[in-house]
Design an enzyme around this catalytic site. Structure first.
Site, short mmCIF file in Angstrom:
data_model
loop_
_atom_site.label_atom_id
_atom_site.label_comp_id
_atom_site.label_asym_id
_atom_site.label_seq_id
_atom_site.Cartn_x
_atom_site.Cartn_y
_atom_site.Cartn_z
N LYS A 47 0.84 -1.21 0.00
CA LYS A 47 0.00 0.00 0.00
C LYS A 47 0.88 1.27 0.00
O LYS A 47 0.60 2.22 -0.72
CB LYS A 47 -0.95 -0.03 1.21
CG LYS A 47 -2.02 -1.11 1.07
CD LYS A 47 -2.84 -1.38 2.33
CE LYS A 47 -3.71 -2.62 2.12
NZ LYS A 47 -4.54 -2.99 3.27
N ASP A 70 -11.15 2.13 3.81
CA ASP A 70 -11.36 0.68 3.67
C ASP A 70 -12.85 0.37 3.44
O ASP A 70 -13.20 -0.73 3.01
CB ASP A 70 -10.93 -0.05 4.95
CG ASP A 70 -9.60 -0.77 4.81
OD1 ASP A 70 -9.27 -1.17 3.68
OD2 ASP A 70 -8.92 -0.93 5.83
N GLN A 107 -4.67 -2.04 9.58
CA GLN A 107 -4.53 -3.34 8.92
C GLN A 107 -5.06 -4.46 9.81
O GLN A 107 -4.76 -4.53 11.00
CB GLN A 107 -3.04 -3.59 8.56
CG GLN A 107 -2.78 -4.82 7.74
CD GLN A 107 -3.37 -4.77 6.33
OE1 GLN A 107 -3.54 -3.71 5.74
NE2 GLN A 107 -3.70 -5.93 5.79
#
Ligand code: GUN
Length: 294
Positions: free
Chosen positions: A52, A119, A96
């Protein structure tokens, strides 16, 4: 059989975003800024988060990686989230997953400001997705939609079988493919560990989305001739044969499936790179304040 090249599509999309970011930078506008919190040092999570950060470099975005020890308290993590919620320089951020066992993932996700939840995991954003309102779509389902669109795959009226009901992939992709939109208008069956007669079900799928995280679960005889196969699985297994010491396997036995289907995503190089690009697209949206303005 046509190979769906997620790596190529993702590179094209990153290049488009880089051009747009370059224009924004030149005109003194807000350069998109993504932050990621990584708790602990799980090997898989390290790889994903590093991917990312690298994608941010490729697209000309600013990025911040915050590493916290696996032993950090829930209170400390919540404080970090609060600081990012209040930091005007950061447009969007992610925590994460999975988190170490002593965290409530649900509590952590709900602490993220929905306007910065790139997200698309916050209940507000999932609700907006279900209602068809402007939102941040969860990155992997969004990536799958973009691949179907890029390869002009017909979805209307097709029977789509989704294996897996996770909040990250199976559930949202089922909702999105049933929407009255393109890609969408599928008749969706969501299957899971309690589903009976799985093989006859998958054999009736025009589009098969597999998101189980079980390497090689789908065999050739489970696939209908001419089906579209989207493999979301990414299992890392130790291997003496690769430079990295790991081998990446999908949920579908590629060699068995390839001879039967019309389109297939490889692993690696299919859905994975598109997930990252979708996160970047959401961050770009966040920097333009597009989502919660309506
Ligand atoms: N773990 C596996 N996939 C994802 C994802 O898309 N986002 C986050 N935050 N964690 C993940």
């Amino acid at each position: 059989m046509i190979l769906i090249d997620g790596k190529k599509v993702s590179e094209e999309l990153l290049a488009e975003m880089k051009a747009e970011t370059g224009r924004v930078r030149a005109s003194g506008g807000k350069v998109p800024h993504l932050a990621a919190i990584l708790v602990g040092n799980d090997g898989g999570s390290e790889t994903y988060v590093n991917g990312k950060v690298k994608a941010c470099e490729k697209a000309g975005f600013d990025s911040t990686l915050i590493r916290l020890a696996a032993t950090v308290s829930e209170q400390e993590l919540l404080q970090k989230i609060k600081a990012l919620n209040e930091d005007d320089a950061v447009d969007g951020f992610i925590v994460q997953l999975p988190l170490p066992k002593h965290f409530s993932e649900s509590k952590i996700i709900q602490a993220i400001d929905p306007r910065k939840d790139v997200d698309g995991f916050h209940p507000s954003n999932i609700g907006r997705m279900v209602m068809g309102l402007a939102t941040y779509l969860p990155a992997t389902p969004f990536g799958i939609l973009q691949l179907l669109e890029r390869y002009k795959i017909e979805t209307s009226g097709k029977h789509c079988v989704v294996l897996g009901r996770s909040h990250i992939v199976g559930l949202p992709v089922s909702i999105l493919l049933a929407r009255n939109a393109y890609p969408g208008n599928c008749t969706v069956t969501m299957a899971h560990s309690k589903t009976e007669h799985l093989k006859s079900l998958t054999q009736s799928a025009d589009i098969l989305v597999v998101a189980l995280g079980k390497a090689g679960f789908v065999t050739g005889d489970m696939i209908k001739q001419g089906a579209v196969v989207i493999d979301v699985g990414i299992t890392r297994l130790p291997s003496a044969l690769t430079k990295t010491g790991f081998q990446i396997l999908g949920d579908v036995r590629f060699d068995e499936a390839a001879s039967k289907c019309s389109f297939i995503t490889p692993v690696p190089g299919g859905v994975g790179p598109m997930t990252i690009v979708s996160l970047m697209r959401n961050t770009l949206k966040a920097s333009k304040k597009e989502v919660y303005s309506v």
